[in-house]
Motif scaffolding. Structure first.
Motif, PDB file in Angstrom:
ATOM      1  N   GLU A 381       0.826  -1.204   0.000  1.00 59.26           N
ATOM      2  CA  GLU A 381       0.000   0.000   0.000  1.00 59.26           C
ATOM      3  C   GLU A 381       0.864   1.260   0.000  1.00 59.26           C
ATOM      4  N   MET A 382       1.909   1.274   0.816  1.00 61.72           N
ATOM      5  CA  MET A 382       2.791   2.432   0.863  1.00 61.72           C
ATOM      6  C   MET A 382       3.516   2.617  -0.467  1.00 61.72           C
ATOM      7  N   ARG A 383       3.945   1.524  -1.066  1.00 62.01           N
ATOM      8  CA  ARG A 383       4.626   1.604  -2.356  1.00 62.01           C
ATOM      9  C   ARG A 383       3.701   2.218  -3.411  1.00 62.01           C
ATOM     10  N   GLN A 384       2.450   1.793  -3.411  1.00 68.60           N
ATOM     11  CA  GLN A 384       1.495   2.310  -4.389  1.00 68.60           C
ATOM     12  C   GLN A 384       1.238   3.803  -4.171  1.00 68.60           C
ATOM     13  N   ALA A 385       1.123   4.231  -2.916  1.00 68.33           N
ATOM     14  CA  ALA A 385       0.848   5.636  -2.622  1.00 68.33           C
ATOM     15  C   ALA A 385       2.056   6.517  -2.923  1.00 68.33           C
ATOM     16  N   LEU A 386       3.254   6.025  -2.643  1.00 69.97           N
ATOM     17  CA  LEU A 386       4.453   6.831  -2.835  1.00 69.97           C
ATOM     18  C   LEU A 386       4.843   6.975  -4.299  1.00 69.97           C
ATOM     19  N   ARG A 387       4.499   6.007  -5.109  1.00 76.99           N
ATOM     20  CA  ARG A 387       4.980   6.008  -6.496  1.00 76.99           C
ATOM     21  C   ARG A 387       4.603   7.306  -7.219  1.00 76.99           C
ATOM     22  N   ALA A 388       3.320   7.692  -7.143  1.00 76.64           N
ATOM     23  CA  ALA A 388       2.882   8.899  -7.846  1.00 76.64           C
ATOM     24  C   ALA A 388       3.442  10.158  -7.188  1.00 76.64           C
ATOM     25  N   ARG A 389       3.542  10.178  -5.877  1.00 76.69           N
ATOM     26  CA  ARG A 389       4.053  11.356  -5.188  1.00 76.69           C
ATOM     27  C   ARG A 389       5.526  11.581  -5.535  1.00 76.69           C
ATOM     28  N   LEU A 390       6.304  10.515  -5.575  1.00 77.29           N
ATOM     29  CA  LEU A 390       7.728  10.647  -5.896  1.00 77.29           C
ATOM     30  C   LEU A 390       7.928  11.066  -7.346  1.00 77.29           C
ATOM     31  N   ARG A 391       7.022  10.646  -8.222  1.00 71.17           N
ATOM     32  CA  ARG A 391       7.145  11.034  -9.632  1.00 71.17           C
ATOM     33  C   ARG A 391       7.051  12.552  -9.770  1.00 71.17           C
ATOM     34  N   ILE A 392       6.134  13.164  -9.012  1.00 71.48           N
ATOM     35  CA  ILE A 392       5.997  14.619  -9.062  1.00 71.48           C
ATOM     36  C   ILE A 392       7.249  15.302  -8.502  1.00 71.48           C
ATOM     37  N   LEU A 393       7.872  14.680  -7.492  1.00 72.59           N
ATOM     38  CA  LEU A 393       9.081  15.240  -6.899  1.00 72.59           C
ATOM     39  C   LEU A 393      10.334  14.944  -7.712  1.00 72.59           C
ATOM     40  N   GLY A 394      10.190  14.134  -8.768  1.00 71.39           N
ATOM     41  CA  GLY A 394      11.358  13.775  -9.563  1.00 71.39           C
ATOM     42  C   GLY A 394      12.271  12.795  -8.859  1.00 71.39           C
ATOM     43  N   ARG A 395      11.718  11.990  -7.967  1.00 73.89           N
ATOM     44  CA  ARG A 395      12.484  10.996  -7.209  1.00 73.89           C
ATOM     45  C   ARG A 395      12.056   9.593  -7.619  1.00 73.89           C
ATOM     46  N   LYS A 396      12.883   8.614  -7.251  1.00 71.82           N
ATOM     47  CA  LYS A 396      12.673   7.250  -7.721  1.00 71.82           C
ATOM     48  C   LYS A 396      12.394   6.316  -6.562  1.00 71.82           C
ATOM     49  N   LEU A 397      11.382   5.478  -6.747  1.00 67.34           N
ATOM     50  CA  LEU A 397      11.044   4.437  -5.776  1.00 67.34           C
ATOM     51  C   LEU A 397      11.796   3.170  -6.121  1.00 67.34           C
ATOM     52  N   GLY A 398      12.383   2.540  -5.105  1.00 65.43           N
ATOM     53  CA  GLY A 398      13.152   1.324  -5.326  1.00 65.43           C
ATOM     54  C   GLY A 398      12.294   0.176  -5.808  1.00 65.43           C
ATOM     55  N   GLU A 399      12.925  -0.773  -6.463  1.00 67.30           N
ATOM     56  CA  GLU A 399      12.222  -1.956  -6.942  1.00 67.30           C
ATOM     57  C   GLU A 399      11.768  -2.816  -5.774  1.00 67.30           C
ATOM     58  N   ASP A 400      10.889  -3.741  -6.067  1.00 69.10           N
ATOM     59  CA  ASP A 400      10.387  -4.667  -5.051  1.00 69.10           C
ATOM     60  C   ASP A 400      11.118  -5.995  -5.227  1.00 69.10           C
ATOM     61  N   PRO A 401      12.289  -6.154  -4.587  1.00 68.22           N
ATOM     62  CA  PRO A 401      13.100  -7.355  -4.821  1.00 68.22           C
ATOM     63  C   PRO A 401      12.588  -8.535  -4.013  1.00 68.22           C
ATOM     64  N   PRO A 402      13.141  -9.719  -4.235  1.00 71.90           N
ATOM     65  CA  PRO A 402      12.812 -10.865  -3.379  1.00 71.90           C
ATOM     66  C   PRO A 402      13.206 -10.580  -1.934  1.00 71.90           C
ATOM     67  N   GLU A 403      12.600 -11.298  -1.017  1.00 72.27           N
ATOM     68  CA  GLU A 403      12.873 -11.067   0.398  1.00 72.27           C
ATOM     69  C   GLU A 403      14.348 -11.310   0.729  1.00 72.27           C
ATOM     70  N   PHE A 404      14.944 -12.315   0.109  1.00 71.19           N
ATOM     71  CA  PHE A 404      16.346 -12.634   0.353  1.00 71.19           C
ATOM     72  C   PHE A 404      17.055 -12.824  -0.981  1.00 71.19           C
ATOM     73  N   PRO A 405      17.429 -11.719  -1.649  1.00 66.95           N
ATOM     74  CA  PRO A 405      18.086 -11.838  -2.956  1.00 66.95           C
ATOM     75  C   PRO A 405      19.450 -12.485  -2.831  1.00 66.95           C
TER      76      PRO A 405
END
Length: 731
Positions: A381-405
């Motif tokens: 939920e936080m990832r979904q909410a932050l994605r659009a907000r960070l786009r307006i700020l020109g910032r990047k949201l990290g990828e959603d990696p496996p729990e233990f890459p």
């Protein structure tokens, strides 16, 4: 509920009045409590006495001379009481144009009362008013409830009211067809503070009004029958510009339009004048709650725009959010340690987003942020909410990696990473320097998980490690369930007094009504039969007793307990050693508790969405199927059912449940299925969702009722090994 139904609160709201003009505080409390309880039933009405009283409170609190009659506290209480009852009145069958057969519930004053709650069709409602009249009445009630909620600082309820009437906003017909309600429609859309639907209807109405002006060959519709509604719509348009773009001149233009309507300059529409007067009075509250107004001086405009122009939109802040920005210095980079402890539904998630985005816009030299949550659903939920907000700020949201890459797995640079404690611990073990490189802020949600028996050690260890660094990052902890504020504050920052570290408030938005669902034996209908003799058999008698469900409600601590009960829902069979022995049931012949609670979910679902918390993944599936068996087909859920059939196969049990408006949610379902179910619930396509606790901890979901299925000690002795004193209850 105690905020509005408590007699002391009502006494303040009612004030002094001639005897017999209005009910007494105690009588008014009883009237409201009766409606709250009867709202569970299929047939209830808000009496004319109650409705007349709350319209009086609404009118007096809003009157121009109200300051002479009511002090600010009294006005706020009057708005709260009137909004509460107007909200209830929206579900009065007389006010619902889409009334359907409902599950009937009647009072059962004691255990021996006749069966009174059935899941079959009820009597048809009384002859409704004309559809047009009902529509106008619903819009009036909705606006009165919304403005009351906004004026008494219960903002989330105003948005919830809009969801009940959003289908009444007309944009696909000529304006003349709904001119009598057009001003109210515009105000209802605005008070929802939902930017997308608001922008859509405003665009349609303003275009239609411009077309009328061109046809009539005039520059303005003032002086015509369209004039008052047009000015209200223009005022709403400019108020929206002020809240989304910080345009102060737009606020002045809105005031000009509203005053023109109130004074009758543009025409004599009483409904439009009523709406305009309220919106004019609301402007000071809107200004005080505007994010632009609350952000510290020097904050880049992009920060406010990131919240106003992205989804979910934020046009005004709730009281605890305002206080956080005003008093706790949460956005100040110099605030190195902060614990935010507010109740569920007080806007804690938005507080975290504000802290994160403010840190990104500040020139700290260490702009990277880690958001840590032990719950994957909350992280999604936080990832979904932050994605659009960070786009307006020109910032990047990290990828959603496996729990233990795997060690050495490639990573991409990001400004914000959303992690679980275990994922962050794994990264620290691999390369602590890289994991914390340029990290200036760590936000930990659901911080009370530090007390968790299994996962708490990892979370506490992470925080201790970060605090021990030579140049530690800022730490902001959020929780709705921390009781030891002082001790945790001292651990976070022993050099500061606890009140400098802890921000806590008890404010809640949505009103709450607590109840209890209990399996109830109809012991007067018990039948005993002898079992077929077998070798070494010690239980020789079967006792079959019909089972019902008891619903107990108490709107407030000052009101009496009310009971409602179903008819026979099934039979429970006990294998007795002696009469009254209930230590062993014949499972194949007995109705299960979850099947009984499913009836409660079906009953509550007619008033709004229901979330039912179960104690295992298997229980979510079984309960969902039992609820689905009690409900008819639900066409709005058809798109979700088709998606699930294509994803999981048409024979998967969730597919048939969803066709009845019921779904279940647990960690073994694929991520794309969980996303789809959550989105469908937010889109009001589902009536009931059964889930494990992973969906309920911290996740924001628009549900009307929550049922928690648990085993509690009822104080009754049990016989037989392992039976203890525990009995099933749902809350």
């Amino acid at each position: 509920m105690d905020r509005t139904v408590d007699p002391q609160v009502l006494a303040v709201a009612l004030g002094q009045h001639p005897s017999g003009l209005l009910p007494s505080p105690a009588a008014l409390a009883e009237l409201i409590a009766d409606v709250e309880v009867s709202a569970i039933r299929s047939e209830f009405t808000v009496s004319e006495e109650l409705l007349g009283t709350v319209w009086y409170l609404h009118g007096v609190a809003a009157a121009a001379a109200a300051t002479d009659l009511y002090d600010p506290v009294r006005r706020q209480r009057a708005f709260a009481v009137s909004a509460h009852v107007m909200d209830l009145a929206l579900n009065d069958p007389r006010n619902r144009p889409d009334a359907v057969d409902r599950i009937r519930v009647q009072d059962a004053p004691d255990d021996d009362a006749p069966d009174t709650l059935n899941d079959g069709p009820s009597r048809p409602p009384a002859q409704p008013l004309a559809l047009r009249t009902i529509r106008a009445r619903r819009l009036d009630l909705a606006f009165a409830a919304q403005i009351g909620y906004r004026r008494c600082d219960q903002d989330p309820n105003a948005t919830a009211v809009f969801r009940q009437v959003s289908g009444l906003l007309v944009t696909d017909d000529v304006l003349a067809s709904h001119l009598d309600t057009l001003a109210v429609e515009a105000a209802v859309a605005f008070l929802s503070m939902q930017r997308r639907p608001l922008t859509r209807v405003l665009r349609a109405w303003r275009r239609q009004l411009r077309d009328l002006q061109r046809l009539a060959g005039v520059e303005s519709l003032r002086g015509t029958m369209y004039g008052p509604a047009q000015d209200v719509i223009e005022a709403v348009h400019h108020l929206t510009l002020y809240l989304t773009r910080s345009d102060v001149s737009a606020l002045d233009q809105a005031s000009t339009h509203l005053r023109a309507v109130v004074t009758g300059t543009v025409g004599g529409d009483r409904t439009a004048r009523w709406v305009a007067a309220h919106l004019l009075e609301l402007q000071d509250d809107l200004r005080a709650g505007s994010l632009n107004q609350l952000l510290p001086p020097g904050t880049p405009p992009a920060l406010a725009q990131a919240f106003a122009l992205s989804d979910p939109p934020v046009m005004t802040l709730w009281p605890p959010q305002r206080e956080l920005l005003n008093n706790a210095h949460a956005l100040d980079p110099a605030t190195s340690r902060l614990l935010i402890s507010v109740p569920t539904s007080a806007g804690k998630t938005l507080m975290a987003q504000l802290v994160i985005c403010a840190h990104l816009t500040a020139d700290t030299g260490r702009g990277r942020v880690l958001y840590v949550s032990p719950l994957r659903s909350l992280g999604r939920e936080m990832r979904q909410a932050l994605r659009a907000r960070l786009r307006i700020l020109g910032r990047k949201l990290g990828e959603d990696p496996p729990e233990f890459p795997a060690p050495g797995a490639p990573t991409t640079a990001s400004d914000v990473d959303v992690l679980t404690p275990e994922r962050l611990m794994h990264a620290l073990r691999q390369d602590a320097n890289a994991a914390l490189e340029d990290v200036g802020l760590i936000v930990v949600d659901e911080a009370h998980y530090m007390a968790h028996d299994e996962r708490g050690f990892v979370l506490e260890g992470l925080l201790a490690f970060c605090q021990a660094l030579p140049d530690p990052p800022r730490l902001v902890l959020l929780s709705a369930a921390v009781g030891n504020h002082g001790a945790l504050a001292a651990w976070l920052d022993p050099d500061q007094p606890p009140e400098s570290v802890v921000f806590t408030r008890q404010w809640r938005g949505p009103r709450r009504l607590h109840g209890l669902l209990t399996p109830r034996e109809l012991s007067n209908k018990l039948v005993r039969t002898q079992r077929k003799p077998r070798k070494n058999q010690i239980r020789n008698t079967e006792a079959a007793v019909p089972m019902a469900l008891l619903i107990s409600l108490r709107p407030t601590s000052a009101t009496k307990l009310s009971h409602m009960r179903t008819g026979e829902l099934g039979t429970r069979v006990y294998a007795e050693k002696f009469p009254g022995d209930k230590s062993a049931t014949v499972s194949a012949k007995s109705i299960k508790n979850y099947e009984l609670f499913a009836v409660g979910a079906a009953v509550l679902s007619r008033a709004g969405n229901v979330l039912m918390v179960c104690n295992s993944r298997l229980a979510t599936r079984n309960t969902a199927r039992a609820v689905a068996d009690r409900l008819p087909d639900h066409p709005p859920a058809a798109p979700l059912a088709d998606f699930l059939a294509a994803t999981l196969g048409a024979d998967h049990p969730i597919v048939n449940c969803v066709r009845h408006g019921v779904a279940y949610h647990h960690a073994q379902l694929p991520a794309e299925v969980l996303h789809a179910v959550e989105d469908a619930l937010r889109a009001d396509q589902l009536k009931v969702i059964c889930c494990t606790s992973t969906l309920t901890d911290g996740v924001n979901l628009p549900v009307r009722s929550v049922i928690i299925n648990d085993e509690v000690d009822d104080g009754q002795p049990r016989t037989g090994p392992g039976s203890g004193r525990w009995a099933p209850r749902s809350y």
